[in-house]
Design a protein around this motif. Structure first.
Motif, short mmCIF file in Angstrom:
data_model
loop_
_atom_site.label_atom_id
_atom_site.label_comp_id
_atom_site.label_asym_id
_atom_site.label_seq_id
_atom_site.Cartn_x
_atom_site.Cartn_y
_atom_site.Cartn_z
N ALA A 101 35.13 38.32 41.59
CA ALA A 101 34.78 37.22 42.46
C ALA A 101 33.50 36.56 41.94
O ALA A 101 32.72 37.20 41.23
CB ALA A 101 34.57 37.73 43.88
N PRO A 102 33.25 35.31 42.30
CA PRO A 102 32.04 34.62 41.84
C PRO A 102 30.79 35.38 42.20
O PRO A 102 30.59 35.78 43.34
CB PRO A 102 32.11 33.28 42.58
N GLY A 103 29.95 35.62 41.18
CA GLY A 103 28.69 36.29 41.42
C GLY A 103 28.79 37.79 41.61
O GLY A 103 27.79 38.45 41.93
N LYS A 104 29.97 38.34 41.42
CA LYS A 104 30.15 39.78 41.62
C LYS A 104 30.66 40.44 40.35
O LYS A 104 31.17 39.78 39.45
CB LYS A 104 31.12 40.03 42.77
N ALA A 105 30.52 41.75 40.30
CA ALA A 105 31.01 42.50 39.16
C ALA A 105 32.52 42.63 39.20
O ALA A 105 33.14 42.52 40.27
CB ALA A 105 30.37 43.89 39.15
N ARG A 106 33.09 42.88 38.05
CA ARG A 106 34.53 43.10 37.99
C ARG A 106 34.86 44.39 38.72
O ARG A 106 34.17 45.40 38.57
CB ARG A 106 34.97 43.19 36.53
N GLU A 107 35.92 44.37 39.51
CA GLU A 107 36.29 45.56 40.26
C GLU A 107 37.76 45.90 40.06
O GLU A 107 38.61 45.04 39.85
CB GLU A 107 36.00 45.39 41.75
N PHE A 108 38.03 47.17 40.17
CA PHE A 108 39.38 47.69 40.03
C PHE A 108 40.23 47.30 41.23
O PHE A 108 39.74 47.32 42.37
CB PHE A 108 39.32 49.21 39.90
N VAL A 109 41.49 46.98 40.97
CA VAL A 109 42.42 46.64 42.04
C VAL A 109 43.56 47.66 42.11
O VAL A 109 43.80 48.29 43.13
CB VAL A 109 42.99 45.23 41.86
N ALA A 110 44.28 47.81 41.00
CA ALA A 110 45.44 48.70 40.99
C ALA A 110 45.78 49.06 39.56
O ALA A 110 45.44 48.32 38.63
CB ALA A 110 46.63 48.04 41.67
N ALA A 111 46.47 50.18 39.38
CA ALA A 111 46.90 50.59 38.05
C ALA A 111 48.17 51.41 38.15
O ALA A 111 48.48 52.00 39.20
CB ALA A 111 45.80 51.39 37.35
#
Length: 125
Positions: A38-48
């Motif tokens: 998201a804008p201004g945020k770190a990359r985050e895990f969603v699913a794998a």
């Protein structure tokens, strides 16, 4: 090479399906993951999902709403997103990793070998 598509602008509560197409003949050799930023945020895990689709892992924030799947015959991984919320707004990336060291490693973006270019999902409230 990975190419993600399917993003767009939707209303809260709507559904969207992302796809990620992989080139090459070794797609089935890789575990696949989805991440978002998201804008201004770190990359985050969603699913794998594991190579054989026998194992799936989800972030708590999407559990019960998102479903990851793959079709090794089509070299494609999908992310079905239901009951979308404004906080799901982000650029979504697909990624592939050849080696997995336990369930927790699926969530570690540093362990992924290949990344797609990202597709933007915008959820309006």
């Amino acid at each position: 090479q990975l190419q993600a598509f399917g993003g767009g602008l939707v209303q809260a509560g709507d559904s969207l399906r992302l796809s990620c197409a992989a080139s090459g003949r070794t797609f089935s050799s890789y575990a696949m993951g989805w991440f978002r930023q998201a804008p201004g945020k770190a990359r985050e895990f969603v699913a794998a999902m594991s190579r054989s689709a026998g194992t799936t892992v989800y972030a708590d924030s999407v559990k019960g709403r998102f479903t990851i799947s793959r079709d090794n015959g089509k070299n494609t991984v999908y992310l079905q997103m239901n009951s979308l919320k404004s906080e799901d707004t982000a650029v979504y990336y697909c990624a592939a990793r050849g080696t997995v060291y336990g369930l927790s490693s699926y969530k570690d973006h540093k362990g992924y070998d290949y990344w797609g270019q990202g597709t933007l999902v915008t959820v309006s409230s």
